[in-house]
Design a protein around this motif. Sequence first.
Motif, short mmCIF file in Angstrom:
data_model
loop_
_atom_site.label_atom_id
_atom_site.label_comp_id
_atom_site.label_asym_id
_atom_site.label_seq_id
_atom_site.Cartn_x
_atom_site.Cartn_y
_atom_site.Cartn_z
N SER A 85 0.92 -1.61 0.26
CA SER A 85 -0.25 -0.05 -0.09
C SER A 85 1.01 1.04 0.03
O SER A 85 1.01 2.63 -0.21
CB SER A 85 -1.20 0.20 1.22
N ASP A 184 -6.39 5.79 5.02
CA ASP A 184 -5.28 3.73 4.91
C ASP A 184 -6.06 3.92 5.67
O ASP A 184 -6.21 4.00 6.81
CB ASP A 184 -4.34 4.67 5.58
N THR A 210 -3.88 -3.55 2.49
CA THR A 210 -2.58 -4.48 1.99
C THR A 210 -3.38 -5.93 2.39
O THR A 210 -3.84 -6.14 3.48
CB THR A 210 -1.89 -3.27 3.18
N SER A 212 -0.32 -7.21 3.55
CA SER A 212 1.33 -7.09 4.37
C SER A 212 0.59 -7.50 6.18
O SER A 212 1.18 -8.02 6.97
CB SER A 212 1.88 -6.30 4.55
N1 PMP Z 1 -0.21 2.53 6.25
C1 PMP Z 1 -0.40 1.79 7.77
C2 PMP Z 1 -0.80 2.83 8.12
C3 PMP Z 1 0.93 1.22 7.45
O1 PMP Z 1 1.19 1.00 8.96
C4 PMP Z 1 1.93 0.64 6.84
C5 PMP Z 1 2.58 -0.74 7.48
N2 PMP Z 1 3.48 -0.59 8.05
C6 PMP Z 1 1.50 1.12 5.35
C7 PMP Z 1 0.43 1.93 5.43
C8 PMP Z 1 1.87 -0.03 4.06
O2 PMP Z 1 2.39 -0.74 4.20
P1 PMP Z 1 2.66 -1.90 3.04
O3 PMP Z 1 3.07 -0.98 2.39
O4 PMP Z 1 3.27 -3.57 3.62
O5 PMP Z 1 1.13 -2.41 2.67
#
Ligand code: PMP
Length: 354
Positions: A85, A184, A210, A212
């Motif tokens: 993201s 977000d 995300t 993640s």
């Molecule tokens: N937005 C927020 C609020 C996050 O905490 C994170 C990861 N720390 C991200 C975006 C980015 O996540 P990623 O690039 O792994 O999708």
Amino acid sequence: MTRPAVRDDLRELEGYHSPQVDVDVRLNTNESPYPPPDAFRDALAAELSRVEWHRYPDRAATALREDLARATGVDASQVFVANGSNEVLQTVCLAYGGAGRTAVDFQPTYLMHGQIAEITGTAVHHGRRAADFSLDLAEVESVLRATQPAITFLCSPNNPTGMIESPEVVRAAVDLAPGVVVCDEAYGQFADWSALELLDEDRPLVVTRTYSKTWSMAAARLGYLVGPTWLVAELEKVGLPYHLDSLKQIAGRVALRFESEMRERVGRLVAERERLVAALEDLDVQQWPSGANFILFRPRAKPGREVWQGLLDRSVLIRDTSSWPGLEGCLRVTVGTPAEDDAFLAALTEVLAA
Ligand code: PMP
């Protein structure tokens, strides 16, 4: 040799600070402590064996976007996908920020919003959250009026404070903002509502998510955005050709077959978070209510940095947020497995008593 000078506006910029060190207990980056199910690995391995390695991936990531759209209840033309993201956010900044434009965030919040905006040449203005870290609509209104931002960043649940913004506040902020509003939702599956509810072709609101965190796929670097069709079309112009590789497109689709397992992990993490909250109540720390998979807390009797180091000396790594704006003395711990959290609690008890 005279070294070529970096852009003037990048000279003072510092990189992303989150140490990757070898420790027994890693609770610093809000990853899931649980891997995806074995059935996911098996299904993915089978799909990957069919990849045409000599061909570029589908540039439009059509199938992945269709699957995400179906899972979200929108049209594929409303979905943009990228490498994490963070790359989604960067693409929004490239398309809607840049020289002569301003982005706004409300601190304390995710530091990369401002950082990514700056790297794209966007001026950044930091608004403030209220003392309890909620968004204060009077502050939001005055900041938006004064700065007329092209991009306004919201974050729900907010990293690193954990607060879920209310629908009323997000809606009001969107109504007040003159440009694009990014909500977000990296931790969105932990919340009981989503700004996806507010999406409308006539509203410049986008929601970013995300793989993640809740999807247990931080290794894949895959994130996406849902928003109005016309806005997604602008992002498509800015994205590099074939930016999302075939492996990732496949992994993202296969993951969606295991949504109920993802929901089950989220439920387990919420229960574990509540156990951690209760345990922290017995220690000499202040903590803030969290609607995500991490908890922000402040040791009362010792400097945050010292406590962070004491934990690291005991092979427990958490996030040192003590120097972040508005977070003096604060630390953030990710909810881990019960065993990891026990190790964290034992180490913290020791450090606070030392
Ligand atoms: N937005 C927020 C609020 C996050 O905490 C994170 C990861 N720390 C991200 C975006 C980015 O996540 P990623 O690039 O792994 O999708």
